[in-house]
Design a protein around this motif. Structure first.
Motif, PDB file in Angstrom:
ATOM      1  N   SER A  34      88.897  -3.126 -45.501  1.00 27.15           N
ATOM      2  CA  SER A  34      87.723  -3.967 -45.710  1.00 27.15           C
ATOM      3  C   SER A  34      87.179  -3.856 -47.138  1.00 27.15           C
ATOM      4  N   MET A  35      87.086  -5.011 -47.789  1.00 25.94           N
ATOM      5  CA  MET A  35      86.501  -5.031 -49.127  1.00 25.94           C
ATOM      6  C   MET A  35      85.025  -4.673 -49.077  1.00 25.94           C
ATOM      7  N   HIS A  36      84.367  -4.992 -47.971  1.00 30.44           N
ATOM      8  CA  HIS A  36      82.959  -4.622 -47.817  1.00 30.44           C
ATOM      9  C   HIS A  36      82.828  -3.099 -47.721  1.00 30.44           C
ATOM     10  N   ASN A  37      83.740  -2.446 -47.023  1.00 30.64           N
ATOM     11  CA  ASN A  37      83.715  -0.985 -46.943  1.00 30.64           C
ATOM     12  C   ASN A  37      83.951  -0.363 -48.317  1.00 30.64           C
ATOM     13  N   CYS A  56      93.782   4.113 -53.144  1.00 35.60           N
ATOM     14  CA  CYS A  56      95.212   4.325 -52.889  1.00 35.60           C
ATOM     15  C   CYS A  56      95.744   3.344 -51.850  1.00 35.60           C
ATOM     16  N   GLY A  57      97.075   3.178 -51.898  1.00 37.34           N
ATOM     17  CA  GLY A  57      97.732   2.325 -50.913  1.00 37.34           C
ATOM     18  C   GLY A  57      97.302   0.887 -51.078  1.00 37.34           C
ATOM     19  N   PHE A  58      97.015   0.220 -49.941  1.00 39.47           N
ATOM     20  CA  PHE A  58      96.621  -1.184 -50.015  1.00 39.47           C
ATOM     21  C   PHE A  58      95.107  -1.373 -50.088  1.00 39.47           C
ATOM     22  N   THR A  59      94.383  -0.300 -50.414  1.00 30.65           N
ATOM     23  CA  THR A  59      92.935  -0.425 -50.610  1.00 30.65           C
ATOM     24  C   THR A  59      92.676  -1.441 -51.724  1.00 30.65           C
ATOM     25  N   PRO A  60      91.850  -2.450 -51.463  1.00 29.24           N
ATOM     26  CA  PRO A  60      91.583  -3.447 -52.505  1.00 29.24           C
ATOM     27  C   PRO A  60      90.816  -2.837 -53.679  1.00 29.24           C
ATOM     28  N   THR A  61      91.016  -3.417 -54.847  1.00 30.96           N
ATOM     29  CA  THR A  61      90.380  -2.911 -56.067  1.00 30.96           C
ATOM     30  C   THR A  61      89.511  -3.992 -56.705  1.00 30.96           C
ATOM     31  N   ILE A  67      84.069  -7.275 -52.851  1.00 30.58           N
ATOM     32  CA  ILE A  67      83.713  -5.892 -53.204  1.00 30.58           C
ATOM     33  C   ILE A  67      82.400  -5.898 -53.977  1.00 30.58           C
ATOM     34  N   GLN A  68      82.299  -6.795 -54.965  1.00 29.04           N
ATOM     35  CA  GLN A  68      81.104  -6.873 -55.810  1.00 29.04           C
ATOM     36  C   GLN A  68      79.861  -7.182 -54.980  1.00 29.04           C
ATOM     37  N   LYS A  69      80.020  -8.022 -53.976  1.00 24.66           N
ATOM     38  CA  LYS A  69      78.892  -8.432 -53.124  1.00 24.66           C
ATOM     39  C   LYS A  69      78.230  -7.217 -52.474  1.00 24.66           C
ATOM     40  N   GLU A 128      90.419   2.314 -41.616  1.00 25.47           N
ATOM     41  CA  GLU A 128      89.396   2.246 -40.575  1.00 25.47           C
ATOM     42  C   GLU A 128      89.952   2.499 -39.178  1.00 25.47           C
ATOM     43  N   LEU A 129      91.168   2.098 -38.923  1.00 31.27           N
ATOM     44  CA  LEU A 129      91.735   2.239 -37.576  1.00 31.27           C
ATOM     45  C   LEU A 129      92.460   3.552 -37.333  1.00 31.27           C
ATOM     46  N   GLY A 130      93.285   3.980 -38.268  1.00 38.52           N
ATOM     47  CA  GLY A 130      94.143   5.129 -38.020  1.00 38.52           C
ATOM     48  C   GLY A 130      93.868   6.366 -38.849  1.00 38.52           C
TER      49      GLY A 130
END
Length: 136
Positions: A34-37, A56-61, A67-69, A128-130
């Motif tokens: 989640s970009m909000h997270n 890391c990984g597929f975490t959005p940047t 994300i900015q919101k 968030e899930l695993g």
């Protein structure tokens, strides 16, 4: 109860934030979807003067509108870095003297309140899930 406006939050300016002493804490996000997270973590790290965030990984940047919101400008204050290999990052952080604290249940787990407050610490958070992958 009235909600405060942005200019009423007494938040440090970007320049003040960069000049301020940081807590000896880094946050590592692994595969957080989640970009909000992600934005929320930036905002929280801004509030606690966290040293750095590793994505890391597929975490959005950043930069990204979602994300900015949520980050409300914290992507401009908190230092961050995108890292492809979490295993190597953990190894590097250990070599730099960081205590590694994963937020997943483990046989050797302790309560967060038992973490030393003035020691260099890396807090790891997984999807968030695993939770964290086996690489962490």
């Amino acid at each position: 109860m009235l909600k405060k406006q942005m200019d009423e939050l007494d938040r440090l300016s970007t320049e003040e934030f960069h000049r301020s002493a940081k807590s000896p804490l880094v946050v590592v996000l692994e595969n957080v979807r989640s970009m909000h997270n992600v934005g929320s973590v930036f905002r929280t790290c801004d509030a606690f003067l966290v040293e750095k965030i590793y994505l890391c990984g597929f975490t959005p940047t950043p930069p990204h509108r979602e994300i900015q919101k949520t980050a409300l400008g914290a992507t401009e204050t908190v230092s961050w870095e995108a890292v492809t290999e979490i295993h190597q990052l953990i190894k590097d952080l250990k070599e730099q003297g960081y205590l590694i604290a994963a937020t997943s249940p483990h046989a050797n787990d302790i309560e967060m309140s038992e973490l030393p407050v003035n020691q260099k610490t890396a807090l790891l958070f997984g999807t968030e899930l695993g939770g964290l992958s086996d690489l962490a």
